[in-house]
Design a protein around this motif. Structure first.
Motif, PDB file in Angstrom:
ATOM      1  N   VAL A 151      -7.493  44.923 -26.998  1.00 33.34           N
ATOM      2  CA  VAL A 151      -7.714  45.422 -25.640  1.00 33.34           C
ATOM      3  C   VAL A 151      -7.367  46.903 -25.541  1.00 33.34           C
ATOM      4  N   SER A 152      -6.232  47.284 -26.121  1.00 30.45           N
ATOM      5  CA  SER A 152      -5.806  48.680 -26.111  1.00 30.45           C
ATOM      6  C   SER A 152      -4.993  48.956 -27.358  1.00 30.45           C
ATOM      7  N   LEU A 153      -4.832  50.238 -27.651  1.00 31.37           N
ATOM      8  CA  LEU A 153      -4.208  50.647 -28.899  1.00 31.37           C
ATOM      9  C   LEU A 153      -3.229  51.782 -28.623  1.00 31.37           C
ATOM     10  N   MET A 154      -1.975  51.632 -29.097  1.00 29.68           N
ATOM     11  CA  MET A 154      -1.005  52.721 -29.050  1.00 29.68           C
ATOM     12  C   MET A 154      -0.584  53.017 -30.476  1.00 29.68           C
ATOM     13  N   LEU A 155      -0.852  54.228 -30.925  1.00 30.07           N
ATOM     14  CA  LEU A 155      -0.565  54.657 -32.291  1.00 30.07           C
ATOM     15  C   LEU A 155       0.566  55.666 -32.261  1.00 30.07           C
ATOM     16  N   CYS A 156       1.641  55.391 -32.967  1.00 29.74           N
ATOM     17  CA  CYS A 156       2.831  56.234 -32.911  1.00 29.74           C
ATOM     18  C   CYS A 156       3.141  56.849 -34.275  1.00 29.74           C
ATOM     19  N   ASP A 157       3.284  58.182 -34.296  1.00 32.07           N
ATOM     20  CA  ASP A 157       3.737  58.894 -35.494  1.00 32.07           C
ATOM     21  C   ASP A 157       3.013  58.383 -36.739  1.00 32.07           C
ATOM     22  N   THR A 158       1.698  58.519 -36.701  1.00 28.91           N
ATOM     23  CA  THR A 158       0.875  57.927 -37.749  1.00 28.91           C
ATOM     24  C   THR A 158      -0.135  58.936 -38.272  1.00 28.91           C
ATOM     25  N   GLN A 159      -1.082  58.472 -39.050  1.00 26.38           N
ATOM     26  CA  GLN A 159      -2.128  59.307 -39.626  1.00 26.38           C
ATOM     27  C   GLN A 159      -3.426  58.511 -39.641  1.00 26.38           C
ATOM     28  N   SER A 160      -4.546  59.213 -39.727  1.00 29.06           N
ATOM     29  CA  SER A 160      -5.843  58.528 -39.765  1.00 29.06           C
ATOM     30  C   SER A 160      -6.410  58.442 -41.169  1.00 29.06           C
ATOM     31  N   GLU A 161      -5.733  59.060 -42.127  1.00 32.48           N
ATOM     32  CA  GLU A 161      -6.154  59.003 -43.522  1.00 32.48           C
ATOM     33  C   GLU A 161      -4.966  59.382 -44.396  1.00 32.48           C
ATOM     34  N   SER A 162      -5.072  59.100 -45.668  1.00 28.91           N
ATOM     35  CA  SER A 162      -4.004  59.468 -46.598  1.00 28.91           C
ATOM     36  C   SER A 162      -3.806  60.975 -46.606  1.00 28.91           C
ATOM     37  N   PHE A 163      -2.552  61.397 -46.712  1.00 28.43           N
ATOM     38  CA  PHE A 163      -2.284  62.828 -46.808  1.00 28.43           C
ATOM     39  C   PHE A 163      -2.856  63.387 -48.114  1.00 28.43           C
ATOM     40  N   PRO A 164      -3.230  64.667 -48.137  1.00 27.95           N
ATOM     41  CA  PRO A 164      -3.824  65.245 -49.348  1.00 27.95           C
ATOM     42  C   PRO A 164      -2.935  65.109 -50.584  1.00 27.95           C
ATOM     43  N   ASP A 165      -1.622  65.116 -50.395  1.00 28.63           N
ATOM     44  CA  ASP A 165      -0.699  65.013 -51.524  1.00 28.63           C
ATOM     45  C   ASP A 165      -0.219  63.583 -51.752  1.00 28.63           C
ATOM     46  N   ALA A 166      -0.965  62.606 -51.213  1.00 30.45           N
ATOM     47  CA  ALA A 166      -0.506  61.212 -51.223  1.00 30.45           C
ATOM     48  C   ALA A 166      -0.207  60.701 -52.623  1.00 30.45           C
ATOM     49  N   ALA A 167      -1.094  60.963 -53.572  1.00 29.97           N
ATOM     50  CA  ALA A 167      -0.915  60.418 -54.915  1.00 29.97           C
ATOM     51  C   ALA A 167       0.387  60.912 -55.537  1.00 29.97           C
ATOM     52  N   ASN A 168       0.666  62.201 -55.409  1.00 24.27           N
ATOM     53  CA  ASN A 168       1.893  62.762 -55.974  1.00 24.27           C
ATOM     54  C   ASN A 168       3.120  62.322 -55.185  1.00 24.27           C
ATOM     55  N   HIS A 169       3.013  62.369 -53.858  1.00 28.68           N
ATOM     56  CA  HIS A 169       4.142  62.009 -52.986  1.00 28.68           C
ATOM     57  C   HIS A 169       4.586  60.567 -53.219  1.00 28.68           C
ATOM     58  N   TRP A 170       3.651  59.641 -53.123  1.00 32.51           N
ATOM     59  CA  TRP A 170       4.006  58.230 -53.264  1.00 32.51           C
ATOM     60  C   TRP A 170       4.254  57.866 -54.715  1.00 32.51           C
ATOM     61  N   GLY A 171       3.543  58.524 -55.639  1.00 36.12           N
ATOM     62  CA  GLY A 171       3.743  58.216 -57.055  1.00 36.12           C
ATOM     63  C   GLY A 171       5.165  58.486 -57.510  1.00 36.12           C
ATOM     64  N   LYS A 172       5.729  59.611 -57.105  1.00 38.58           N
ATOM     65  CA  LYS A 172       7.102  59.941 -57.495  1.00 38.58           C
ATOM     66  C   LYS A 172       8.101  58.973 -56.874  1.00 38.58           C
ATOM     67  N   ARG A 173       7.867  58.619 -55.623  1.00 41.22           N
ATOM     68  CA  ARG A 173       8.793  57.707 -54.946  1.00 41.22           C
ATOM     69  C   ARG A 173       8.714  56.315 -55.552  1.00 41.22           C
ATOM     70  N   ILE A 174       7.499  55.865 -55.854  1.00 38.24           N
ATOM     71  CA  ILE A 174       7.331  54.548 -56.462  1.00 38.24           C
ATOM     72  C   ILE A 174       8.004  54.498 -57.832  1.00 38.24           C
ATOM     73  N   GLU A 175       7.841  55.553 -58.610  1.00 39.26           N
ATOM     74  CA  GLU A 175       8.474  55.604 -59.931  1.00 39.26           C
ATOM     75  C   GLU A 175       9.988  55.504 -59.817  1.00 39.26           C
ATOM     76  N   LYS A 176      10.550  56.205 -58.847  1.00 42.01           N
ATOM     77  CA  LYS A 176      11.995  56.180 -58.644  1.00 42.01           C
ATOM     78  C   LYS A 176      12.479  54.783 -58.269  1.00 42.01           C
ATOM     79  N   LEU A 177      11.762  54.133 -57.361  1.00 45.08           N
ATOM     80  CA  LEU A 177      12.174  52.803 -56.910  1.00 45.08           C
ATOM     81  C   LEU A 177      12.034  51.767 -58.009  1.00 45.08           C
ATOM     82  N   GLU A 178      10.983  51.865 -58.792  1.00 44.40           N
ATOM     83  CA  GLU A 178      10.792  50.895 -59.871  1.00 44.40           C
ATOM     84  C   GLU A 178      11.847  51.079 -60.960  1.00 44.40           C
TER      85      GLU A 178
END
Length: 268
Positions: free
Chosen positions: A113-140
Motif C-alpha cells: 500500500v505504501s513504502l517508507m525507505l530509511c537510510d538506504t540505497q537504490s543500487e549497490s555502491f560503486p565500491d561494493a565489491a571491495n567494501h564488502w569483500g574486505k569485511r567478509i574476509e575479516k569475518l570469515e
C-alpha cells in the motif's frame, strides 16, 4: 514465532488487532526485529497491526548459507505474510530493509500500500565489491561479528545517544555482535549485487524516503535522489541522527511515521 520453510526458518513477531491495517518492518544488516521496538507501542495505540521479520541468519531466523539476493529476501516477506494471512501491507525498511522494500514493491506491487525507505540505497555502491569483500574476509577469518561491532555502532548511533541511553546502546551492540557470520555475509553479498534505480519510476504508490542527516554512507543527498525517482516520492530528514534514526530520534521518527501512515490511509 517461527515459520519453517524447505531451506530456512524465518522468525517473526505479529501483534495488534486483526482488523488493523498491517505495517511490516525490515531491519538493517546485523540487527534483528528488536531494532523496531520503539515503533511498536505508538502504532498499536493508533490501531495498526505490526509485523516484524528477522533477516536470514539474523535474530531467530536461520537458513542455508548464502549468497542471498535482495529479491530472495523480499520473497521472505511474502512467505511470512502469506503464512499469517496478510494480503496488503504498509512497508517500512531500514538500510538493507529499504532495498528489500524496493524489490517487494517492484515484484509484488499488488501487496504493498505504501513504502517508507530509511537510510538506504537504490543500487549497490560503486565500491561494493571491495567494501564488502574486505569485511567478509575479516569475518570469515575471525568467525564472529564482535570484531566489527564497535565500528558498526559508530556508524549507526552518535556518542550522545550512547551517553544518554547506555542500556539501549549495549542491547543493540550485543545484537550486532551476536549476528551469525553466515547470515551477515549472505546479506552483505546481496547488498553488493543489486540495482533497482532504473525501475523505480514505475512505482506509483506513495513513497517516503527518510534519512539521518549524519548518516556517513546512505547520505541525505543520496536519499533525496532516490525520493525523486518515484512518481509519488517524498523526502524527510532527521537532523543530527546517523544510520538508525528510528532509535536515535524515536519520538520524531514515530511522529513522521504516524503522520505518513494516517495520510496514506485517509487518501486511499
Amino acid at each position: 514465532m517461527l515459520l519453517p520453510l524447505s531451506d530456512r526458518t524465518l522468525c517473526y513477531d505479529l501483534v495488534g488487532s486483526e482488523t488493523g491495517e498491517v505495517v511490516v518492518f525490515s531491519h538493517s544488516l546485523a540487527a534483528d526485529l528488536g531494532l523496531w521496538a520503539e515503533q511498536v507501542p505508538p502504532l498499536l495505540a493508533a490501531g495498526f497491526r505490526v509485523l516484524r521479520i528477522d533477516l536470514r541468519g539474523h535474530g531467530g531466523s536461520r537458513g542455508a548459507p548464502g549468497p542471498f539476493t535482495i529479491d530472495e529476501l523480499a520473497d521472505d516477506i511474502i512467505a511470512v505474510a502469506d503464512a499469517v494471512g496478510i494480503e496488503r501491507l504498509h512497508f517500512v525498511g531500514l538500510s538493507i530493509g529499504g532495498a528489500i522494500g524496493q524489490s517487494l514493491t517492484l515484484r509484488h506491487p499488488q501487496r504493498v500500500v505504501s513504502l517508507m525507505l530509511c537510510d538506504t540505497q537504490s543500487e549497490s555502491f560503486p565500491d561494493a565489491a571491495n567494501h564488502w569483500g574486505k569485511r567478509i574476509e575479516k569475518l570469515e577469518q575471525t568467525g564472529t561479528l564482535e570484531t566489527i561491532a564497535d565500528e558498526t555502532m559508530g556508524r549507526w548511533l552518535t556518542e550522545r545517544f550512547r551517553s544518554d541511553h547506555p542500556l539501549r546502546w549495549n542491547q543493540i551492540r550485543a545484537t550486532v555482535a551476536g549476528c551469525t557470520v553466515s547470515g551477515y555475509v549472505g546479506c552483505a553479498q546481496a547488498l553488493a549485487n543489486f540495482n533497482y534505480t532504473g525501475q523505480l519510476h514505475a512505482v506509483a504508490i506513495p513513497v517516503l524516503v527518510a534519512c539521518g542527516s549524519e548518516d556517513p554512507r546512505a547520505t541525505p543527498e543520496e536519499s533525496r535522489r532516490i525520493a525523486a525517482l518515484f512518481q509519488n516520492g517524498r523526502y524527510e530528514e532527521f537532523t543530527g541522527a546517523r544510520h538508525v534514526p528510528n532509535v536515535e530520534q524515536a519520538d520524531a521518527f514515530n511522529r513522521v511515521l504516524g503522520a505518513w501512515l494516517s495520510e496514506v490511509c485517509e487518501t486511499r
